[in-house]
Design a protein around this motif. Structure first.
Motif, PDB file in Angstrom:
ATOM      1  N   CYS A  31       0.826  -1.211   0.000  1.00 31.40           N
ATOM      2  CA  CYS A  31       0.000   0.000   0.000  1.00 31.40           C
ATOM      3  C   CYS A  31       0.859   1.259   0.000  1.00 31.40           C
ATOM      4  N   ARG A  32       2.006   1.211   0.659  1.00 31.32           N
ATOM      5  CA  ARG A  32       2.891   2.367   0.679  1.00 31.32           C
ATOM      6  C   ARG A  32       3.397   2.702  -0.728  1.00 31.32           C
ATOM      7  N   ASN A  33       3.572   1.665  -1.552  1.00 38.82           N
ATOM      8  CA  ASN A  33       4.102   1.873  -2.895  1.00 38.82           C
ATOM      9  C   ASN A  33       3.036   1.906  -3.982  1.00 38.82           C
ATOM     10  N   GLN A  34       1.893   1.266  -3.743  1.00 38.07           N
ATOM     11  CA  GLN A  34       0.902   1.097  -4.803  1.00 38.07           C
ATOM     12  C   GLN A  34      -0.443   1.753  -4.514  1.00 38.07           C
ATOM     13  N   GLY A  35      -0.578   2.424  -3.383  1.00 40.23           N
ATOM     14  CA  GLY A  35      -1.856   3.046  -3.072  1.00 40.23           C
ATOM     15  C   GLY A  35      -2.757   2.102  -2.302  1.00 40.23           C
ATOM     16  N   THR A  36      -3.974   2.539  -2.045  1.00 35.79           N
ATOM     17  CA  THR A  36      -4.902   1.784  -1.215  1.00 35.79           C
ATOM     18  C   THR A  36      -5.420   0.557  -1.951  1.00 35.79           C
ATOM     19  N   LEU A  37      -5.264  -0.603  -1.330  1.00 30.06           N
ATOM     20  CA  LEU A  37      -5.712  -1.873  -1.890  1.00 30.06           C
ATOM     21  C   LEU A  37      -6.264  -2.755  -0.779  1.00 30.06           C
ATOM     22  N   THR A  72      -7.202  -6.326  -4.579  1.00 33.28           N
ATOM     23  CA  THR A  72      -8.454  -5.749  -5.059  1.00 33.28           C
ATOM     24  C   THR A  72      -8.471  -4.254  -4.783  1.00 33.28           C
ATOM     25  N   ARG A  73      -8.888  -3.498  -5.784  1.00 35.39           N
ATOM     26  CA  ARG A  73      -9.077  -2.051  -5.614  1.00 35.39           C
ATOM     27  C   ARG A  73     -10.561  -1.769  -5.748  1.00 35.39           C
ATOM     28  N   THR A  74     -11.175  -1.284  -4.688  1.00 32.47           N
ATOM     29  CA  THR A  74     -12.608  -1.035  -4.636  1.00 32.47           C
ATOM     30  C   THR A  74     -12.913   0.438  -4.893  1.00 32.47           C
ATOM     31  N   ARG A  75     -14.178   0.740  -5.053  1.00 30.76           N
ATOM     32  CA  ARG A  75     -14.584   2.143  -5.228  1.00 30.76           C
ATOM     33  C   ARG A  75     -14.220   2.966  -3.990  1.00 30.76           C
ATOM     34  N   ARG A  79     -11.795   6.362  -3.841  1.00 28.25           N
ATOM     35  CA  ARG A  79     -12.146   7.632  -3.204  1.00 28.25           C
ATOM     36  C   ARG A  79     -11.115   8.030  -2.157  1.00 28.25           C
ATOM     37  N   ARG A  80     -10.499   7.054  -1.524  1.00 29.25           N
ATOM     38  CA  ARG A  80      -9.562   7.356  -0.431  1.00 29.25           C
ATOM     39  C   ARG A  80      -8.276   7.997  -0.921  1.00 29.25           C
ATOM     40  N   ASP A  81      -7.664   7.464  -1.990  1.00 20.48           N
ATOM     41  CA  ASP A  81      -6.356   8.004  -2.368  1.00 20.48           C
ATOM     42  C   ASP A  81      -6.354   8.752  -3.692  1.00 20.48           C
ATOM     43  N   GLN A 111       3.084 -11.685 -22.858  1.00 19.36           N
ATOM     44  CA  GLN A 111       2.003 -10.703 -22.904  1.00 19.36           C
ATOM     45  C   GLN A 111       2.185  -9.705 -21.766  1.00 19.36           C
ATOM     46  N   ALA A 112       1.454  -8.609 -21.861  1.00 15.70           N
ATOM     47  CA  ALA A 112       1.376  -7.633 -20.774  1.00 15.70           C
ATOM     48  C   ALA A 112      -0.041  -7.089 -20.762  1.00 15.70           C
ATOM     49  N   ALA A 113      -0.415  -6.460 -19.673  1.00 13.81           N
ATOM     50  CA  ALA A 113      -1.748  -5.863 -19.582  1.00 13.81           C
ATOM     51  C   ALA A 113      -1.653  -4.535 -18.852  1.00 13.81           C
ATOM     52  N   VAL A 114      -2.496  -3.590 -19.275  1.00  9.41           N
ATOM     53  CA  VAL A 114      -2.540  -2.263 -18.660  1.00  9.41           C
ATOM     54  C   VAL A 114      -3.922  -2.064 -18.049  1.00  9.41           C
ATOM     55  N   VAL A 115      -3.944  -1.597 -16.796  1.00  7.98           N
ATOM     56  CA  VAL A 115      -5.207  -1.246 -16.135  1.00  7.98           C
ATOM     57  C   VAL A 115      -5.071   0.162 -15.566  1.00  7.98           C
ATOM     58  N   THR A 116      -6.195   0.799 -15.359  1.00  8.54           N
ATOM     59  CA  THR A 116      -6.223   2.107 -14.716  1.00  8.54           C
ATOM     60  C   THR A 116      -6.667   1.954 -13.273  1.00  8.54           C
ATOM     61  N   LYS A 117      -6.158   2.810 -12.394  1.00 11.05           N
ATOM     62  CA  LYS A 117      -6.565   2.772 -10.995  1.00 11.05           C
ATOM     63  C   LYS A 117      -7.790   3.626 -10.719  1.00 11.05           C
TER      64      LYS A 117
END
Length: 313
Positions: A31-37, A72-75, A79-81, A111-117
């Motif tokens: 979480c310190r490196n990747q945000g709230t999860l 998992t990244r939830t709604r 909103r938090r970060d 392969q690779a995949a891109v997602v948005t946070k």
């Protein structure tokens, strides 16, 4: 993490903490490196994982291997970060599972995949799977809203070049400096944009217009004369077409120009000569007014240009 100019390298390994506390250690570190999860461990008391970390203010690259886990990244997390960045996942062994926008994909080596946070997502890493994950700034790549993870073939065309550069950054992390790391990541983003470029008859779609506009703005943002009307005239599309294309990816021509100029100024402040004045950097990034630049910079980054220059943030 030990700083090397604006570039940092480090490691994290659950073997360094007592048995039974590894899951908490891992969650806190990620979480310190990747945000709230949120985390779902297959067996939290015995969980094991390790990663190498390298990054600067714009990019973060990790090489990670662990026991079975689902991130998992939830709604609520969104909103938090308020992290609107992108994540590129590149498995080197095993198969990753990604889900976003009700679309699930399995990403294998090659392969690779891109997602948005900015939208909820699930990321499953089975035991023994090793992956490289590159965090990129918001808007670095054009993604179709609601289309789920964008899968990229790393075995054809520019794909092997991207894979080789990502792997090279991991292998050479201790020998790099901030300028080299940032330049390589900027190039990876450029190549990924080309990998995602529509082919064939798709060149007339809004997605193709979006990519072409972003490419044009990236090359010309430093020109003070650049305006939405100039973009439309230069590329041969109507301003309305360009507005519609950028609207589908959540921005406008003016906002795109401003964001690109601010990103350029941010890079110059961190990497440029200390003898260069902030006014000179503002003008070199396409801003005519120093006061407009200062206000826009503070709104975008939450600090002043002077604070970035002196390392205050």
């Amino acid at each position: 993490m030990a700083p090397v100019e604006s570039y940092s390298v480090g490691e994290a390994d659950t073997s360094a903490v007592p048995a039974g506390s590894s899951a908490d250690f891992w969650a806190e570190h990620v979480c310190r490196n990747q945000g709230t999860l949120q985390f779902c461990f297959s067996d939290a008391p015995t969980f094991r994982g390790s990663m190498s970390i390298q990054g600067d203010a714009d990019y973060l690259l990790i090489d990670v291997c662990s026991d079975d886990i689902v991130y998992t990244r939830t709604r609520k997390d969104i909103r938090r970060d308020d992290d609107a960045g992108l994540r590129l996942a590149v498995p080197t062994t095993g198969v990753l599972g990604l889900r976003q926008d009700d679309r699930a994909v399995r990403v294998r080596p090659g392969q690779a995949a891109v997602v948005t946070k900015t939208r909820p997502a699930d990321f499953r890493q089975p035991r023994g799977t090793r992956a490289r994950v590159l965090s990129m700034p918001a808007g670095a790549l054009p993604l179709d809203p609601g289309s789920g993870p964008a899968v990229i073939d790393l075995e054809l065309g520019l794909g092997p070049v991207v894979a080789g550069m990502v792997g090279g950054l991991v292998e050479q992390r201790a020998a790099l400096d901030g300028q080299g790391f940032a330049a390589a990541c900027d190039m990876i983003v450029e190549l990924l944009g080309l990998c995602l470029r529509p082919t064939g008859n798709a060149a007339t779609t809004l997605g193709a217009i979006d990519i072409a506009v972003r490419d044009f703005v990236r090359r010309n943002a430093a020109q003070p004369e650049l305006t939405p009307a100039v973009i439309a005239h230069s590329l041969g599309w109507s301003l309305r077409q360009i507005q519609l294309a950028l609207h589908t990816t959540g921005t406008t021509p003016s906002r795109l120009i401003r964001t690109e100029r601010l990103a350029r100024a941010h890079r110059l402040l961190r990497r440029g000569s200390a003898d260069r004045t902030i006014a000179d950097i503002a003008h070199a990034s396409g801003f005519r007014s120093l006061s407009v630049f200062g206000a826009a910079f503070k709104a975008r980054y939450g600090c002043t240009p002077h604070e970035v220059r002196t390392g205050g943030r």
